[in-house]
Design an enzyme around this catalytic site. Structure first.
Site, PDB file in Angstrom:
ATOM      1  N   CYS A   2       0.832  -1.195   0.000  1.00  0.00           N
ATOM      2  CA  CYS A   2       0.000   0.000   0.000  1.00  0.00           C
ATOM      3  C   CYS A   2       0.875   1.258   0.000  1.00  0.00           C
ATOM      4  O   CYS A   2       1.845   1.359   0.743  1.00  0.00           O
ATOM      5  CB  CYS A   2      -0.935   0.066   1.190  1.00  0.00           C
ATOM      6  SG  CYS A   2      -2.072  -1.309   1.270  1.00  0.00           S
ATOM      7  N   ARG A  27       4.173  -0.258  -4.655  1.00  0.00           N
ATOM      8  CA  ARG A  27       3.806  -0.782  -3.337  1.00  0.00           C
ATOM      9  C   ARG A  27       2.510  -1.593  -3.372  1.00  0.00           C
ATOM     10  O   ARG A  27       2.137  -2.215  -2.385  1.00  0.00           O
ATOM     11  CB  ARG A  27       3.666   0.371  -2.337  1.00  0.00           C
ATOM     12  CG  ARG A  27       4.915   1.207  -2.199  1.00  0.00           C
ATOM     13  CD  ARG A  27       4.705   2.330  -1.221  1.00  0.00           C
ATOM     14  NE  ARG A  27       4.587   1.828   0.129  1.00  0.00           N
ATOM     15  CZ  ARG A  27       5.592   1.629   0.967  1.00  0.00           C
ATOM     16  NH1 ARG A  27       6.819   1.887   0.572  1.00  0.00           N
ATOM     17  NH2 ARG A  27       5.392   1.167   2.175  1.00  0.00           N
ATOM     18  N   TRP A  74      -2.450  -2.887  -1.791  1.00  0.00           N
ATOM     19  CA  TRP A  74      -2.035  -4.286  -1.954  1.00  0.00           C
ATOM     20  C   TRP A  74      -2.886  -5.044  -0.947  1.00  0.00           C
ATOM     21  O   TRP A  74      -2.698  -4.917   0.271  1.00  0.00           O
ATOM     22  CB  TRP A  74      -0.545  -4.439  -1.652  1.00  0.00           C
ATOM     23  CG  TRP A  74      -0.014  -5.791  -1.996  1.00  0.00           C
ATOM     24  CD1 TRP A  74       0.355  -6.243  -3.224  1.00  0.00           C
ATOM     25  CD2 TRP A  74       0.211  -6.885  -1.095  1.00  0.00           C
ATOM     26  NE1 TRP A  74       0.794  -7.539  -3.148  1.00  0.00           N
ATOM     27  CE2 TRP A  74       0.718  -7.959  -1.856  1.00  0.00           C
ATOM     28  CE3 TRP A  74       0.032  -7.063   0.276  1.00  0.00           C
ATOM     29  CZ2 TRP A  74       1.045  -9.188  -1.289  1.00  0.00           C
ATOM     30  CZ3 TRP A  74       0.367  -8.282   0.838  1.00  0.00           C
ATOM     31  CH2 TRP A  74       0.871  -9.340   0.049  1.00  0.00           C
ATOM     32  N   ASN A  98      -1.858   2.103   5.652  1.00  0.00           N
ATOM     33  CA  ASN A  98      -0.905   1.075   5.240  1.00  0.00           C
ATOM     34  C   ASN A  98      -0.544   0.302   6.495  1.00  0.00           C
ATOM     35  O   ASN A  98      -0.177   0.898   7.505  1.00  0.00           O
ATOM     36  CB  ASN A  98       0.341   1.744   4.640  1.00  0.00           C
ATOM     37  CG  ASN A  98       1.447   0.743   4.355  1.00  0.00           C
ATOM     38  OD1 ASN A  98       1.181  -0.430   4.124  1.00  0.00           O
ATOM     39  ND2 ASN A  98       2.680   1.207   4.373  1.00  0.00           N
ATOM     40  N   GLY A  99      -0.668  -1.024   6.446  1.00  0.00           N
ATOM     41  CA  GLY A  99      -0.345  -1.836   7.623  1.00  0.00           C
ATOM     42  C   GLY A  99      -1.463  -2.806   7.914  1.00  0.00           C
ATOM     43  O   GLY A  99      -2.333  -3.042   7.080  1.00  0.00           O
ATOM     44  N   GLU A 477      18.542 -16.583  -8.024  1.00  0.00           N
ATOM     45  CA  GLU A 477      18.026 -15.261  -8.374  1.00  0.00           C
ATOM     46  C   GLU A 477      17.507 -15.259  -9.817  1.00  0.00           C
ATOM     47  O   GLU A 477      16.487 -14.650 -10.121  1.00  0.00           O
ATOM     48  CB  GLU A 477      19.122 -14.210  -8.170  1.00  0.00           C
ATOM     49  CG  GLU A 477      18.789 -12.803  -8.642  1.00  0.00           C
ATOM     50  CD  GLU A 477      17.593 -12.167  -7.959  1.00  0.00           C
ATOM     51  OE1 GLU A 477      17.068 -12.734  -6.985  1.00  0.00           O
ATOM     52  OE2 GLU A 477      17.161 -11.102  -8.423  1.00  0.00           O
ATOM     53  N   LYS A 481      13.718 -14.244 -10.736  1.00  0.00           N
ATOM     54  CA  LYS A 481      13.422 -13.142 -11.665  1.00  0.00           C
ATOM     55  C   LYS A 481      12.460 -13.609 -12.748  1.00  0.00           C
ATOM     56  O   LYS A 481      11.480 -12.954 -13.047  1.00  0.00           O
ATOM     57  CB  LYS A 481      14.699 -12.696 -12.329  1.00  0.00           C
ATOM     58  CG  LYS A 481      15.436 -11.442 -12.144  1.00  0.00           C
ATOM     59  CD  LYS A 481      15.061 -10.282 -11.378  1.00  0.00           C
ATOM     60  CE  LYS A 481      14.262 -10.407 -10.155  1.00  0.00           C
ATOM     61  NZ  LYS A 481      14.744  -9.910  -8.955  1.00  0.00           N
ATOM     62  N   GLU A 484       8.862 -14.451 -11.329  1.00  0.00           N
ATOM     63  CA  GLU A 484       8.058 -13.367 -10.770  1.00  0.00           C
ATOM     64  C   GLU A 484       7.501 -12.417 -11.818  1.00  0.00           C
ATOM     65  O   GLU A 484       6.469 -11.801 -11.596  1.00  0.00           O
ATOM     66  CB  GLU A 484       8.773 -12.637  -9.619  1.00  0.00           C
ATOM     67  CG  GLU A 484       9.938 -11.775  -9.979  1.00  0.00           C
ATOM     68  CD  GLU A 484      10.593 -11.129  -8.750  1.00  0.00           C
ATOM     69  OE1 GLU A 484       9.972 -11.030  -7.685  1.00  0.00           O
ATOM     70  OE2 GLU A 484      11.751 -10.707  -8.881  1.00  0.00           O
ATOM     71  N   HIS A 500      19.094 -36.431  -8.766  1.00  0.00           N
ATOM     72  CA  HIS A 500      18.463 -37.026  -7.583  1.00  0.00           C
ATOM     73  C   HIS A 500      16.958 -36.764  -7.561  1.00  0.00           C
ATOM     74  O   HIS A 500      16.355 -36.723  -6.506  1.00  0.00           O
ATOM     75  CB  HIS A 500      19.144 -36.516  -6.312  1.00  0.00           C
ATOM     76  CG  HIS A 500      20.586 -36.906  -6.257  1.00  0.00           C
ATOM     77  ND1 HIS A 500      20.999 -38.206  -6.077  1.00  0.00           N
ATOM     78  CD2 HIS A 500      21.725 -36.184  -6.441  1.00  0.00           C
ATOM     79  CE1 HIS A 500      22.326 -38.257  -6.120  1.00  0.00           C
ATOM     80  NE2 HIS A 500      22.785 -37.035  -6.343  1.00  0.00           N
ATOM     81  N   LYS A 599       6.503  -4.285  -3.861  1.00  0.00           N
ATOM     82  CA  LYS A 599       7.944  -4.150  -3.670  1.00  0.00           C
ATOM     83  C   LYS A 599       8.360  -4.194  -2.214  1.00  0.00           C
ATOM     84  O   LYS A 599       9.383  -4.750  -1.860  1.00  0.00           O
ATOM     85  CB  LYS A 599       8.420  -2.844  -4.304  1.00  0.00           C
ATOM     86  CG  LYS A 599       9.928  -2.753  -4.293  1.00  0.00           C
ATOM     87  CD  LYS A 599      10.433  -1.923  -5.416  1.00  0.00           C
ATOM     88  CE  LYS A 599      11.938  -2.021  -5.524  1.00  0.00           C
ATOM     89  NZ  LYS A 599      12.386  -3.320  -6.025  1.00  0.00           N
TER      90      LYS A 599
HETATM   91  C1  G6P Z   1       9.407  -8.196  -1.894  1.00  0.00           C
HETATM   92  C2  G6P Z   1       9.855  -7.755  -3.279  1.00  0.00           C
HETATM   93  C3  G6P Z   1      11.204  -8.382  -3.611  1.00  0.00           C
HETATM   94  C4  G6P Z   1      12.218  -8.058  -2.529  1.00  0.00           C
HETATM   95  C5  G6P Z   1      11.726  -8.503  -1.141  1.00  0.00           C
HETATM   96  C6  G6P Z   1      12.637  -7.998  -0.030  1.00  0.00           C
HETATM   97  O1  G6P Z   1       9.068  -9.524  -1.910  1.00  0.00           O
HETATM   98  O2  G6P Z   1       8.893  -8.111  -4.239  1.00  0.00           O
HETATM   99  O3  G6P Z   1      11.661  -7.883  -4.856  1.00  0.00           O
HETATM  100  O4  G6P Z   1      13.432  -8.701  -2.822  1.00  0.00           O
HETATM  101  O5  G6P Z   1      10.423  -7.951  -0.906  1.00  0.00           O
HETATM  102  O6  G6P Z   1      12.593  -6.596  -0.004  1.00  0.00           O
HETATM  103  P1  G6P Z   1      13.679  -5.698   0.685  1.00  0.00           P
HETATM  104  O7  G6P Z   1      13.184  -4.298   0.508  1.00  0.00           O
HETATM  105  O8  G6P Z   1      13.728  -6.115   2.124  1.00  0.00           O
HETATM  106  O9  G6P Z   1      14.967  -5.952  -0.004  1.00  0.00           O
END
Ligand code: G6P
Length: 604
Positions: A2, A27, A74, A98-99, A477, A481, A484, A500, A599
């Protein structure tokens, strides 16, 4: 999680709110809404399921209000519906949040609020409670209400009979504010009002803000006025814009060389790592017996690279924990253990709570954080800021590479302090680290060929990333990527582990992205690649070999620059990012706003 914004001042509020929300959309983008005071003194609300662009389409062009609040959601409590969208309204109160208010059920019962609710949200309960406690004195109502809430919150509140004024209060969930010549601004983060001011202050927890056209008054819960502590950022509005790129993600991928230089250069003196400007003393590293790295998502994968690198070069035990698990797995930490938390935003609640727990065991806590003044940065004993600049795309790219560079700098320092590496090797190492931006520039020049090869991938249901050692940590990673933002199911496997079980999933045409850059395991990885190729996989191989023509190894070979083994990961990850980006747009998605994700995750 949010995004919120409020403005009151001399200008018309609507565009300020909508533009601010567009920059906060990373957000959350399930629904969006604004509420504002009309000339008549009434409060009007516009809200809709969908993105800020959908909200803009239903807003009134003639709206000349100069005071309002806006929200991009969100969803946590209640589905993605108009009724659940913010702002919420109850009696004289309209608010955004937000929260999470954890005890909202209890509050409904205790204060008999049930009949006043039309949504499924905890936020509407808060609005009803503020309204119930309001007798004409907003501060008194807020003081009473916040003592009743359990959970995290950042609220911006309008009271119908207080036109032109926004009230705000927070606990845990972030909020920054500023007063400048255009008026008073408040938002989840600075990108929302950076076009108006580079000065801002972090709203302290459990303080009440009163924002008017004339200024901002900040008071503690006892009503004592407090002077806000203003900070200033060095970047400006262009850093938070696309600057000609079609997406933030592509722009941020291309910003990596500059972000790396900004992060590495100030920490090098006499070709050795130096953290004196970060106020990180050598004593932090002295007597360090082990390291625990804690983070979420991409930051956690950066930690995994850090672990493999530190453990293998310094022979020091290093573990990596997912922050949401760390708190419940009885971590083994002593006073000589170092705990490194990693977070781009500095606000991820699980990482923050992990840090708080770690501080009970050791004073050696260090945060690798991108956002200046964020909660994790403020609460950690020491902070190493990455200087990636604002990262807007939900999928992290430049933040990841600068986090790895930070681990490399820390490893070098730690090795010197513990006497595990000598100055000569440290200088050589730093020299190689300084070359990473140039090497990435070379990779970025190949972006078009990566776009071409993803055409083959976009019809895939599954994809696998394989490698050994650092290449394996990096593969995690790469898989994250891809899945997602393109929604192709992707998994990372240690190349030797496939046989395995997982090799059962390899069938004709399944893409396998293999990385073979680590000399000590090179021939073993090549054997593992042959195993999947023999079962029909479509293999894209990243290696430093000049040419690979052997069709029993790969279908496509991407040649990486001839950099030392520990540093090729910087090049490989850029290829992974580009693969994910082009796969996403090839499938017609918006890579900046993948479905269901946000994010900054400020809920547990
Ligand atoms: C969310 C985002 C990710 C990010 C993670 C940790 O899941 O979608 O892209 O890596 O949070 O966020 P931070 O701000 O703690 O790195």
């Amino acid at each position: 999680m949010c995004g919120i914004i409020g403005f009151t001042g001399k200008k018309e509020a609507q565009d300020i709110l909508l533009d601010g929300l567009a920059s906060l959309e990373y957000r959350g983008y399930d629904s969006a809404g604004i509420s504002y005071f009309k000339d008549t003194g009434k409060i009007s609300i516009r809200k809709t399921v969908g993105k800020v662009a959908d909200l803009r389409a239903i807003c009134d062009d003639e709206n000349n209000s100069t005071c309002g609040i806006g929200h991009t959601r969100w969803a946590t409590h209640g589905g993605v519906t108009n009724a659940n969208a913010h702002p919420h309204k109850s009696g004289k109160v309209s608010l955004i949040h937000n929260g999470i208010i954890e005890n909202y059920h209890e509050l409904v019962e205790t204060y008999d609020l049930k009949d006043q609710l039309i949504s499924e949200t905890d936020t509407e309960v808060a609005a009803a409670l503020f309204n119930k406690l309001y007798d004409g004195n907003p501060e008194a109502a807020i003081q009473k209400a916040v003592k009743l809430f359990r959970g995290s919150f950042a609220f911006c509140i309008l009271f119908k009979d207080q036109p032109g004024t926004i009230y705000a209060v927070r606990n845990v969930s972030p909020m920054v504010a500023t007063y400048c010549e255009d008026g008073s601004f408040i938002a989840s983060d600075l990108t929302a009002f950076i076009a108006y001011s580079k000065r801002y202050f972090i709203v302290p927890e459990y303080h009440i803000l009163t924002l008017t056209e004339k200024g901002i008054v900040l008071k503690d819960l006892e009503g004592k006025e407090v002077t806000p502590e203003y900070l200033e950022v060095s970047w400006d509005v262009t850093a938070a814009q696309k600057e000609g790129y079609p997406h933030y993600m592509l722009k941020e991928i291309h910003e990596q060389p500059a972000a790396l230089t900004r992060t590495i250069a100030p920490r090098i003196k006499d070709q050795l790592p130096d953290f004196s400007e970060d106020n990180i003393p050598d004593s932090l590293f002295e007597h360090c017996t082990d390291i625990t790295i804690v983070a979420c998502g991409t930051a956690m994968y950066a930690g995994t690279v850090g672990r493999t690198f530190i453990q293998s070069t310094l022979h020091l035990p290093v573990t990596v924990s997912i922050a949401s698990e760390f708190r419940y797995e009885e971590p083994v930490i002593t006073e000589n253990s170092m705990v490194i938390v990693v977070s781009q935003s500095g606000e991820t609640i699980d990482t923050l709570e992990a840090l708080r727990l770690a501080k009970k065991y050791t004073k050696k806590t260090l945060a690798i954080v991108n956002v200046k003044g964020s909660t994790i940065a403020r609460e950690s004993n020491y902070v190493l800021y990455t200087h990636a600049g604002p990262e807007i795309a939900v999928a992290s790219t430049k933040a990841y590479t600068v986090q790895i560079a930070s681990f490399y700098l820390l490893a070098c320092k730690l090795g010197l302090v513990l006497g595990r590496i000598d100055e000569k090797s440290a200088r050589e190492f730093i020299g190689m680290l300084q070359k990473t931006p140039d090497s990435i520039e070379t990779i970025l020049k190949q972006a078009e060929s990566v776009e071409h090869l993803t055409k083959r991938m976009i019809h895939a249901q599954d994809a696998f990333f394989i490698g050994r050692g650092l290449d394996y940590t990096l593969s995690m990673e790469g898989a994250l990527k891809l899945k997602e933002i393109s929604y192709i199911h992707a998994e990372a496997y240690a190349a030797g582990e496939l046989k395995h079980g997982t090799i059962a999933l390899i069938s004709e045409g399944v893409p396998v992205i293999a990385v073979a850059t680590q000399k000590h395991v090179y021939s073993k990885v090549i054997s593992n690649i042959r195993e999947v190729k023999a079962r029909g996989a479509y293999v894209i191989l990243l290696s430093k070999d000049e040419k690979i023509t052997d069709k029993s190894i790969c279908n496509v070979h991407i040649r990486l620059p001839e950099t030392p083994d520990a540093f090729t990961i910087f090049d490989s990850v850029v290829i992974f990012q580009l693969i994910a980006y082009y796969a996403s747009i090839g499938k017609g998605f918006n890579p900046d706003q993948p479905r269901n994700l946000a994010k900054s995750v400020t809920v547990e």
